[in-house]
Write a protein that holds these residues in place. Structure first.
Motif, PDB file in Angstrom:
ATOM      1  N   CYS A  25      20.513  20.003 -23.727  1.00  0.00           N
ATOM      2  CA  CYS A  25      20.667  20.165 -22.269  1.00  0.00           C
ATOM      3  C   CYS A  25      21.720  19.207 -21.713  1.00  0.00           C
ATOM      4  O   CYS A  25      21.657  18.802 -20.541  1.00  0.00           O
ATOM      5  CB  CYS A  25      19.326  19.954 -21.555  1.00  0.00           C
ATOM      6  SG  CYS A  25      18.069  21.184 -21.987  1.00  0.00           S
ATOM      7  N   HIS A  54      21.271  25.981 -23.970  1.00  0.00           N
ATOM      8  CA  HIS A  54      21.072  24.577 -23.601  1.00  0.00           C
ATOM      9  C   HIS A  54      20.144  23.836 -24.558  1.00  0.00           C
ATOM     10  O   HIS A  54      20.269  22.615 -24.723  1.00  0.00           O
ATOM     11  CB  HIS A  54      20.543  24.480 -22.167  1.00  0.00           C
ATOM     12  CG  HIS A  54      21.544  24.871 -21.131  1.00  0.00           C
ATOM     13  ND1 HIS A  54      22.613  24.072 -20.797  1.00  0.00           N
ATOM     14  CD2 HIS A  54      21.666  26.002 -20.381  1.00  0.00           C
ATOM     15  CE1 HIS A  54      23.341  24.678 -19.869  1.00  0.00           C
ATOM     16  NE2 HIS A  54      22.790  25.854 -19.604  1.00  0.00           N
ATOM     17  N   THR A 111      14.612  19.982 -23.457  1.00  0.00           N
ATOM     18  CA  THR A 111      15.088  20.638 -24.684  1.00  0.00           C
ATOM     19  C   THR A 111      13.929  21.083 -25.554  1.00  0.00           C
ATOM     20  O   THR A 111      13.894  22.230 -26.047  1.00  0.00           O
ATOM     21  CB  THR A 111      15.993  19.673 -25.482  1.00  0.00           C
ATOM     22  OG1 THR A 111      17.133  19.331 -24.698  1.00  0.00           O
ATOM     23  CG2 THR A 111      16.444  20.309 -26.789  1.00  0.00           C
TER      24      THR A 111
END
Length: 221
Positions: free
Chosen positions: A152, A147, A185
């Motif tokens: 993400c 991710h 992130t």
């Protein structure tokens, strides 16, 4: 939120509850930083904010604060001789402050914060440690799924809100979902650097202090 799972809340309710909780918790970040340096000075004593800041390479920033290319100087702050290496070994007031800045509290926040004064410090530390352990496990899973490589983007809005909130990342209403995804992130990109052999208790303590450290660095920049 006391009675309902996130799954039963509308998106606007989720954002509102998350924003309220984040703004309550962030009021304790300054106290937590004071506790951090007080605990270090009682232990190692030869480390200060300027020394740490000089060793950090900032490569970006987001709503949570600076993003560091190498987090090892921060992780080193939580070595065994610092007094910070285990949440269970922190002074009582330090434990309380970590708890009040964590996802442990439930609405009404002022009441649950006050009630922490009557819970044994060892029990509070154990509860905070469980939160930290869940963050470690979730970070590992999100990183394994890649991710942090796609911003993400594949997480739902509710998953991003929940992930940011439990990690102490900005969750206020003024932020766009894109900004919250960026905060998550960057968090994952930094925690990905934690070596597998790192002491687990040290990592958990580090993660519970990291949001306040970044917010402090952002404020003092």
């Amino acid at each position: 939120k006391v009675f309902l799972s996130w799954h039963f809340l509308t998106p606007s309710q989720s954002r509102s509850f998350a924003s309220d909780e984040y703004w309550f918790r962030i009021t304790y970040y300054r106290d937590l930083i004071d506790c951090l340096w007080s605990t270090i000075s009682a232990g190692r004593g030869n480390v200060n904010a300027e020394t740490i800041r000089g060793r950090l390479d900032v490569v970006d920033d987001d709503a949570a604060g600076p993003v560091y290319k190498d987090i090892s100087p921060l992780l080193d702050m939580f070595a065994s001789d610092s007094g910070l290496s285990d949440l269970h070994s922190l002074p009582d007031y330090h434990v309380l402050t970590v708890a009040r800045s964590s996802d442990l509290l439930r609405p009404p926040f002022a009441v649950s914060s006050f009630l922490l004064n009557f819970i044994p410090s060892s029990l509070t530390a154990a509860q905070v440690d469980k939160i930290a352990e869940s963050i470690v496990e979730d970070d590992e899973l999100l990183i394994l799924e890649g991710h942090e490589c796609n911003g993400c983007a594949s997480l739902t809005a509710e998953e991003v809100i929940d992930a940011c909130l439990v990690r102490g990342l900005p969750s206020e209403m003024a932020l766009s979902m894109g900004e919250m995804r960026q905060c998550l992130t960057n968090h994952l990109r930094m925690t990905r650097q934690i070596p597998p052999e790192a002491d687990k208790a040290q990592v958990r303590s580090f993660l519970m202090h990291l949001p306040a450290i970044r917010e402090s660095m952002k404020r003092e920049a």
